[in-house]
Write a protein that holds these residues in place. Sequence first.
Motif, PDB file in Angstrom:
ATOM      1  N   LYS A 127       0.799  -1.221   0.000  1.00  0.00           N
ATOM      2  CA  LYS A 127       0.000   0.000   0.000  1.00  0.00           C
ATOM      3  C   LYS A 127       0.837   1.278   0.000  1.00  0.00           C
ATOM      4  CE  LYS A 127      -4.044  -2.096   2.225  1.00  0.00           C
ATOM      5  NZ  LYS A 127      -4.998  -2.043   3.355  1.00  0.00           N
ATOM      6  N   PRO A 128       1.754   1.420  -0.955  1.00  0.00           N
ATOM      7  CA  PRO A 128       2.546   2.659  -1.020  1.00  0.00           C
ATOM      8  C   PRO A 128       1.688   3.823  -1.489  1.00  0.00           C
ATOM      9  CG  PRO A 128       2.942   1.359  -2.962  1.00  0.00           C
ATOM     10  CD  PRO A 128       2.067   0.511  -2.070  1.00  0.00           C
ATOM     11  N   GLU A 129       2.096   5.029  -1.097  1.00  0.00           N
ATOM     12  CA  GLU A 129       1.397   6.227  -1.552  1.00  0.00           C
ATOM     13  C   GLU A 129       1.699   6.484  -3.030  1.00  0.00           C
ATOM     14  OE1 GLU A 129       0.859  10.930  -0.250  1.00  0.00           O
ATOM     15  OE2 GLU A 129       2.313   9.648   0.777  1.00  0.00           O
ATOM     16  N   TYR A 130       2.932   6.146  -3.437  1.00  0.00           N
ATOM     17  CA  TYR A 130       3.358   6.395  -4.804  1.00  0.00           C
ATOM     18  C   TYR A 130       3.991   5.151  -5.424  1.00  0.00           C
ATOM     19  CZ  TYR A 130       3.066  11.354  -3.512  1.00  0.00           C
ATOM     20  OH  TYR A 130       2.633  12.576  -3.085  1.00  0.00           O
ATOM     21  N   VAL A 131       3.824   5.025  -6.739  1.00  0.00           N
ATOM     22  CA  VAL A 131       4.688   4.170  -7.547  1.00  0.00           C
ATOM     23  C   VAL A 131       5.600   5.124  -8.302  1.00  0.00           C
ATOM     24  CG1 VAL A 131       4.815   2.704  -9.593  1.00  0.00           C
ATOM     25  CG2 VAL A 131       3.173   2.186  -7.784  1.00  0.00           C
ATOM     26  N   VAL A 132       6.911   4.956  -8.111  1.00  0.00           N
ATOM     27  CA  VAL A 132       7.885   5.860  -8.728  1.00  0.00           C
ATOM     28  C   VAL A 132       8.727   5.067  -9.725  1.00  0.00           C
ATOM     29  CG1 VAL A 132       9.726   7.525  -8.354  1.00  0.00           C
ATOM     30  CG2 VAL A 132       7.955   7.219  -6.611  1.00  0.00           C
ATOM     31  N   LEU A 133       8.664   5.465 -10.976  1.00  0.00           N
ATOM     32  CA  LEU A 133       9.385   4.785 -12.045  1.00  0.00           C
ATOM     33  C   LEU A 133      10.580   5.614 -12.492  1.00  0.00           C
ATOM     34  CD1 LEU A 133       9.546   2.558 -14.297  1.00  0.00           C
ATOM     35  CD2 LEU A 133       8.072   4.052 -15.668  1.00  0.00           C
ATOM     36  N   GLY A 134      11.746   4.974 -12.481  1.00  0.00           N
ATOM     37  CA  GLY A 134      12.954   5.615 -12.984  1.00  0.00           C
ATOM     38  C   GLY A 134      13.628   4.726 -14.008  1.00  0.00           C
ATOM     39  N   GLU A 135      14.791   5.148 -14.442  1.00  0.00           N
ATOM     40  CA  GLU A 135      15.522   4.383 -15.440  1.00  0.00           C
ATOM     41  C   GLU A 135      16.317   3.266 -14.784  1.00  0.00           C
ATOM     42  OE1 GLU A 135      18.514   5.253 -19.228  1.00  0.00           O
ATOM     43  OE2 GLU A 135      17.770   6.890 -17.981  1.00  0.00           O
ATOM     44  N   THR A 136      16.386   2.133 -15.456  1.00  0.00           N
ATOM     45  CA  THR A 136      17.208   1.019 -15.012  1.00  0.00           C
ATOM     46  C   THR A 136      17.617   0.200 -16.227  1.00  0.00           C
ATOM     47  OG1 THR A 136      17.270  -1.022 -13.688  1.00  0.00           O
ATOM     48  CG2 THR A 136      15.125  -0.337 -14.523  1.00  0.00           C
ATOM     49  N   ARG A 137      18.713  -0.488 -16.103  1.00  0.00           N
ATOM     50  CA  ARG A 137      19.162  -1.373 -17.177  1.00  0.00           C
ATOM     51  C   ARG A 137      18.596  -2.778 -17.014  1.00  0.00           C
ATOM     52  NH1 ARG A 137      19.970   2.746 -19.325  1.00  0.00           N
ATOM     53  NH2 ARG A 137      21.956   3.690 -19.939  1.00  0.00           N
ATOM     54  N   ASN A 138      17.800  -2.980 -15.960  1.00  0.00           N
ATOM     55  CA  ASN A 138      17.283  -4.325 -15.677  1.00  0.00           C
ATOM     56  C   ASN A 138      15.799  -4.270 -15.316  1.00  0.00           C
ATOM     57  OD1 ASN A 138      19.907  -5.980 -15.656  1.00  0.00           O
ATOM     58  ND2 ASN A 138      20.376  -4.332 -14.208  1.00  0.00           N
ATOM     59  N   TYR A 139      14.972  -3.844 -16.266  1.00  0.00           N
ATOM     60  CA  TYR A 139      13.541  -3.804 -16.011  1.00  0.00           C
ATOM     61  C   TYR A 139      13.024  -5.228 -15.813  1.00  0.00           C
ATOM     62  CZ  TYR A 139      13.297   1.121 -17.281  1.00  0.00           C
ATOM     63  OH  TYR A 139      13.454   2.489 -17.309  1.00  0.00           O
ATOM     64  N   SER A 140      12.264  -5.411 -14.736  1.00  0.00           N
ATOM     65  CA  SER A 140      11.752  -6.729 -14.373  1.00  0.00           C
ATOM     66  C   SER A 140      10.267  -6.811 -14.683  1.00  0.00           C
ATOM     67  CB  SER A 140      11.987  -6.968 -12.874  1.00  0.00           C
ATOM     68  OG  SER A 140      11.132  -7.949 -12.365  1.00  0.00           O
TER      69      SER A 140
END
Length: 272
Positions: A127-140
Amino acid sequence: MTYGIRITTPEELAALPHPHAWLCDMDGVLIRENLVLPGAKEFISALESSGTPYLVLTNNSIFTRRDLSARLATSGLDIPEERIWTSAVATADFLASQSHGGSAYVIGEAGLTTALHQQGFVMTDTKPEYVVLGETRNYSFSAITQAIRLIEGGAKFIATNPDASGPSPEGTLPATGSVAALITTATNRKPYFVGKPNPIMIRAGLNRIGVHSETTAFIGDRMDTDMRSGLEAGLQTHLVLSGSTALEDVSTYPFRPVAIHEGIGGVVPLVS
Protein backbone atom coordinates in the motif's frame (compact mmCIF):
# COMPACT_ATOMS: atom_id res chain seq x y z
CA MET A 1 14.76 23.25 -44.95
CA THR A 2 16.29 25.35 -42.16
CA TYR A 3 14.24 28.52 -42.93
CA GLY A 4 17.18 30.81 -42.20
CA ILE A 5 18.18 29.00 -39.01
CA ARG A 6 21.96 29.13 -38.60
CA ILE A 7 24.80 29.11 -36.12
CA THR A 8 24.83 32.27 -33.97
CA THR A 9 27.61 34.66 -35.00
CA PRO A 10 30.10 36.15 -32.49
CA GLU A 11 28.53 39.57 -33.07
CA GLU A 12 25.03 38.26 -32.29
CA LEU A 13 26.35 36.49 -29.20
CA ALA A 14 28.05 39.64 -27.95
CA ALA A 15 24.72 41.50 -28.18
CA LEU A 16 22.99 39.08 -25.78
CA PRO A 17 22.72 39.88 -22.05
CA HIS A 18 25.46 38.13 -20.07
CA PRO A 19 23.78 35.59 -17.74
CA HIS A 20 24.51 35.65 -14.01
CA ALA A 21 24.06 31.86 -13.69
CA TRP A 22 24.04 28.78 -15.91
CA LEU A 23 22.22 25.48 -16.15
CA CYS A 24 23.85 22.95 -18.42
CA ASP A 25 22.77 19.56 -19.69
CA MET A 26 25.39 16.82 -19.35
CA ASP A 27 25.23 14.14 -22.07
CA GLY A 28 25.69 15.58 -25.54
CA VAL A 29 26.84 18.91 -24.12
CA LEU A 30 29.75 18.25 -21.74
CA ILE A 31 30.41 14.59 -22.56
CA ARG A 32 29.42 12.00 -25.11
CA GLU A 33 29.92 8.30 -24.36
CA ASN A 34 32.23 9.31 -21.47
CA LEU A 35 34.44 11.47 -23.70
CA VAL A 36 34.76 15.17 -22.93
CA LEU A 37 33.41 17.32 -25.75
CA PRO A 38 35.43 20.25 -27.12
CA GLY A 39 35.00 23.40 -25.04
CA ALA A 40 33.60 21.63 -21.95
CA LYS A 41 36.73 22.06 -19.81
CA GLU A 42 37.02 25.70 -20.79
CA PHE A 43 33.35 26.31 -19.95
CA ILE A 44 33.54 24.74 -16.48
CA SER A 45 36.87 26.47 -15.80
CA ALA A 46 35.37 29.85 -16.73
CA LEU A 47 32.42 29.27 -14.39
CA GLU A 48 34.64 28.21 -11.50
CA SER A 49 37.20 30.99 -11.93
CA SER A 50 34.51 33.68 -12.11
CA GLY A 51 32.48 32.25 -9.22
CA THR A 52 29.39 32.03 -11.43
CA PRO A 53 26.62 29.82 -9.96
CA TYR A 54 25.81 26.77 -12.11
CA LEU A 55 24.24 23.33 -12.16
CA VAL A 56 24.81 20.38 -14.47
CA LEU A 57 21.48 18.70 -15.27
CA THR A 58 20.63 15.22 -16.45
CA ASN A 59 17.41 13.26 -16.93
CA ASN A 60 19.38 10.10 -16.12
CA SER A 61 18.12 8.75 -12.79
CA ILE A 62 20.39 5.69 -12.55
CA PHE A 63 23.39 7.22 -10.81
CA THR A 64 23.75 9.22 -7.61
CA ARG A 65 25.26 12.69 -7.82
CA ARG A 66 28.44 11.34 -6.27
CA ASP A 67 28.60 8.63 -8.94
CA LEU A 68 28.17 11.19 -11.69
CA SER A 69 30.80 13.48 -10.21
CA ALA A 70 33.24 10.56 -10.22
CA ARG A 71 32.25 9.64 -13.78
CA LEU A 72 32.87 13.19 -14.94
CA ALA A 73 36.22 13.28 -13.12
CA THR A 74 37.27 10.12 -14.96
CA SER A 75 36.40 11.90 -18.19
CA GLY A 76 38.52 14.89 -17.14
CA LEU A 77 35.87 17.27 -15.75
CA ASP A 78 36.09 18.29 -12.08
CA ILE A 79 32.48 19.00 -11.11
CA PRO A 80 31.51 18.60 -7.42
CA GLU A 81 28.40 16.58 -6.64
CA GLU A 82 26.56 19.61 -5.24
CA ARG A 83 26.73 21.10 -8.76
CA ILE A 84 24.84 18.15 -10.26
CA TRP A 85 21.04 18.02 -10.50
CA THR A 86 19.42 14.78 -11.67
CA SER A 87 15.83 13.86 -12.45
CA ALA A 88 16.03 11.44 -9.50
CA VAL A 89 16.93 14.21 -7.05
CA ALA A 90 14.33 16.52 -8.60
CA THR A 91 11.70 13.77 -8.27
CA ALA A 92 12.56 13.16 -4.60
CA ASP A 93 12.53 16.92 -3.97
CA PHE A 94 9.11 17.23 -5.61
CA LEU A 95 7.62 14.28 -3.69
CA ALA A 96 8.95 15.66 -0.40
CA SER A 97 7.03 18.88 -1.13
CA GLN A 98 3.87 16.83 -1.68
CA SER A 99 4.08 14.24 1.09
CA HIS A 100 6.59 14.50 3.92
CA GLY A 101 7.90 11.10 4.94
CA GLY A 102 5.69 9.18 2.50
CA SER A 103 6.06 5.70 1.05
CA ALA A 104 6.86 4.50 -2.44
CA TYR A 105 7.23 1.41 -4.56
CA VAL A 106 10.26 2.15 -6.72
CA ILE A 107 11.43 0.77 -10.04
CA GLY A 108 14.88 2.21 -10.50
CA GLU A 109 18.45 2.13 -9.35
CA ALA A 110 20.67 3.71 -6.69
CA GLY A 111 20.33 7.27 -7.97
CA LEU A 112 16.57 7.20 -7.36
CA THR A 113 16.37 5.10 -4.22
CA THR A 114 19.15 7.10 -2.55
CA ALA A 115 17.46 10.42 -3.36
CA LEU A 116 14.12 9.19 -1.97
CA HIS A 117 15.72 7.79 1.20
CA GLN A 118 17.43 11.14 1.77
CA GLN A 119 14.01 12.79 1.68
CA GLY A 120 12.68 10.37 4.31
CA PHE A 121 10.67 8.10 2.03
CA VAL A 122 10.09 4.46 2.93
CA MET A 123 10.36 1.87 0.15
CA THR A 124 7.56 -0.67 0.30
CA ASP A 125 5.37 -2.90 -1.84
CA THR A 126 2.50 -2.78 0.68
CA LYS A 127 0.00 0.00 0.00
CA PRO A 128 2.55 2.66 -1.02
CA GLU A 129 1.40 6.23 -1.55
CA TYR A 130 3.36 6.39 -4.80
CA VAL A 131 4.69 4.17 -7.55
CA VAL A 132 7.89 5.86 -8.73
CA LEU A 133 9.38 4.79 -12.04
CA GLY A 134 12.95 5.61 -12.98
CA GLU A 135 15.52 4.38 -15.44
CA THR A 136 17.21 1.02 -15.01
CA ARG A 137 19.16 -1.37 -17.18
CA ASN A 138 17.28 -4.32 -15.68
CA TYR A 139 13.54 -3.80 -16.01
CA SER A 140 11.75 -6.73 -14.37
CA PHE A 141 8.44 -8.07 -15.68
CA SER A 142 7.40 -8.99 -12.13
CA ALA A 143 8.28 -5.47 -10.85
CA ILE A 144 6.29 -3.86 -13.66
CA THR A 145 3.36 -6.17 -12.93
CA GLN A 146 3.53 -5.21 -9.25
CA ALA A 147 3.58 -1.52 -10.19
CA ILE A 148 0.50 -1.97 -12.37
CA ARG A 149 -1.42 -3.66 -9.57
CA LEU A 150 -0.41 -1.04 -7.00
CA ILE A 151 -1.53 1.77 -9.32
CA GLU A 152 -4.82 -0.05 -9.88
CA GLY A 153 -5.08 -0.21 -6.08
CA GLY A 154 -4.80 3.57 -5.74
CA ALA A 155 -1.07 4.42 -5.68
CA LYS A 156 -0.20 7.66 -7.45
CA PHE A 157 2.01 7.22 -10.52
CA ILE A 158 5.22 9.30 -10.79
CA ALA A 159 8.05 8.95 -13.31
CA THR A 160 11.44 10.65 -13.30
CA ASN A 161 11.41 11.64 -16.98
CA PRO A 162 9.61 10.99 -20.28
CA ASP A 163 12.64 10.02 -22.40
CA ALA A 164 11.49 7.05 -24.49
CA SER A 165 14.97 5.90 -25.43
CA GLY A 166 18.61 6.46 -24.69
CA PRO A 167 21.92 5.87 -26.46
CA SER A 168 24.52 3.21 -25.79
CA PRO A 169 27.65 2.05 -27.62
CA GLU A 170 25.60 -0.91 -28.90
CA GLY A 171 22.63 1.17 -30.05
CA THR A 172 19.30 2.49 -28.77
CA LEU A 173 18.03 1.41 -25.35
CA PRO A 174 14.44 1.68 -24.07
CA ALA A 175 14.21 4.25 -21.30
CA THR A 176 11.74 5.45 -18.65
CA GLY A 177 9.17 6.85 -21.07
CA SER A 178 8.81 3.53 -22.89
CA VAL A 179 8.15 1.61 -19.69
CA ALA A 180 5.81 4.34 -18.47
CA ALA A 181 3.82 3.93 -21.68
CA LEU A 182 3.53 0.20 -21.03
CA ILE A 183 2.20 0.80 -17.51
CA THR A 184 -0.14 3.53 -18.76
CA THR A 185 -1.58 1.20 -21.40
CA ALA A 186 -2.21 -1.45 -18.75
CA THR A 187 -3.71 0.87 -16.12
CA ASN A 188 -5.11 3.79 -18.16
CA ARG A 189 -3.20 6.04 -15.71
CA LYS A 190 -0.60 8.48 -16.97
CA PRO A 191 2.36 9.35 -14.73
CA TYR A 192 3.41 12.79 -13.64
CA PHE A 193 6.86 13.28 -15.18
CA VAL A 194 9.14 15.45 -13.05
CA GLY A 195 12.23 15.66 -15.29
CA LYS A 196 12.72 17.70 -18.43
CA PRO A 197 10.78 19.03 -20.29
CA ASN A 198 8.78 19.74 -17.13
CA PRO A 199 10.03 23.19 -16.08
CA ILE A 200 9.57 22.17 -12.43
CA MET A 201 12.98 20.48 -12.61
CA ILE A 202 14.48 23.72 -13.90
CA ARG A 203 12.79 25.90 -11.28
CA ALA A 204 13.83 23.58 -8.46
CA GLY A 205 17.41 23.76 -9.73
CA LEU A 206 17.27 27.56 -9.79
CA ASN A 207 16.04 27.56 -6.21
CA ARG A 208 18.81 25.16 -5.22
CA ILE A 209 21.52 27.64 -6.28
CA GLY A 210 19.52 30.76 -5.35
CA VAL A 211 19.25 32.43 -8.75
CA HIS A 212 16.47 33.90 -10.88
CA SER A 213 15.27 32.67 -14.27
CA GLU A 214 15.52 36.13 -15.86
CA THR A 215 19.29 36.20 -15.40
CA THR A 216 20.05 32.51 -16.03
CA ALA A 217 20.92 30.68 -19.24
CA PHE A 218 20.41 27.02 -20.12
CA ILE A 219 22.55 24.97 -22.51
CA GLY A 220 21.24 21.73 -23.99
CA ASP A 221 21.43 19.50 -27.03
CA ARG A 222 17.75 18.57 -27.40
CA MET A 223 14.90 20.74 -28.63
CA ASP A 224 12.13 18.56 -27.20
CA THR A 225 13.38 18.51 -23.61
CA ASP A 226 16.19 21.02 -22.99
CA MET A 227 15.05 23.96 -25.10
CA ARG A 228 11.39 23.45 -24.28
CA SER A 229 11.93 23.33 -20.51
CA GLY A 230 14.32 26.27 -20.64
CA LEU A 231 11.86 28.31 -22.66
CA GLU A 232 8.93 27.47 -20.37
CA ALA A 233 11.00 28.35 -17.29
CA GLY A 234 11.92 31.73 -18.78
CA LEU A 235 15.67 31.14 -19.30
CA GLN A 236 18.00 32.31 -22.07
CA THR A 237 18.28 29.13 -24.15
CA HIS A 238 21.39 27.91 -25.99
CA LEU A 239 21.27 24.87 -28.27
CA VAL A 240 24.48 22.97 -29.05
CA LEU A 241 24.74 20.64 -32.05
CA SER A 242 27.17 18.22 -30.38
CA GLY A 243 24.47 15.81 -29.22
CA SER A 244 21.01 14.76 -30.38
CA THR A 245 19.96 17.69 -32.60
CA ALA A 246 21.11 18.62 -36.10
CA LEU A 247 20.71 22.15 -37.45
CA GLU A 248 18.05 21.05 -39.94
CA ASP A 249 15.97 19.57 -37.08
CA VAL A 250 15.41 22.95 -35.43
CA SER A 251 12.93 24.17 -38.06
CA THR A 252 10.59 21.24 -37.28
CA TYR A 253 9.77 22.76 -33.87
CA PRO A 254 7.38 25.67 -33.26
CA PHE A 255 9.86 27.39 -30.90
CA ARG A 256 13.47 28.53 -31.21
CA PRO A 257 16.49 28.77 -28.91
CA VAL A 258 18.01 32.19 -28.33
CA ALA A 259 21.30 30.99 -29.81
CA ILE A 260 22.70 27.95 -31.65
CA HIS A 261 26.31 26.75 -31.35
CA GLU A 262 28.41 23.95 -32.82
CA GLY A 263 29.42 23.03 -29.26
CA ILE A 264 29.64 24.36 -25.73
CA GLY A 265 32.80 26.28 -26.51
CA GLY A 266 30.61 28.75 -28.34
CA VAL A 267 29.05 30.02 -25.12
CA VAL A 268 32.32 30.59 -23.22
CA PRO A 269 32.45 34.29 -24.23
CA LEU A 270 29.16 34.83 -22.35
CA VAL A 271 30.51 33.51 -19.04
CA SER A 272 31.35 36.56 -16.95
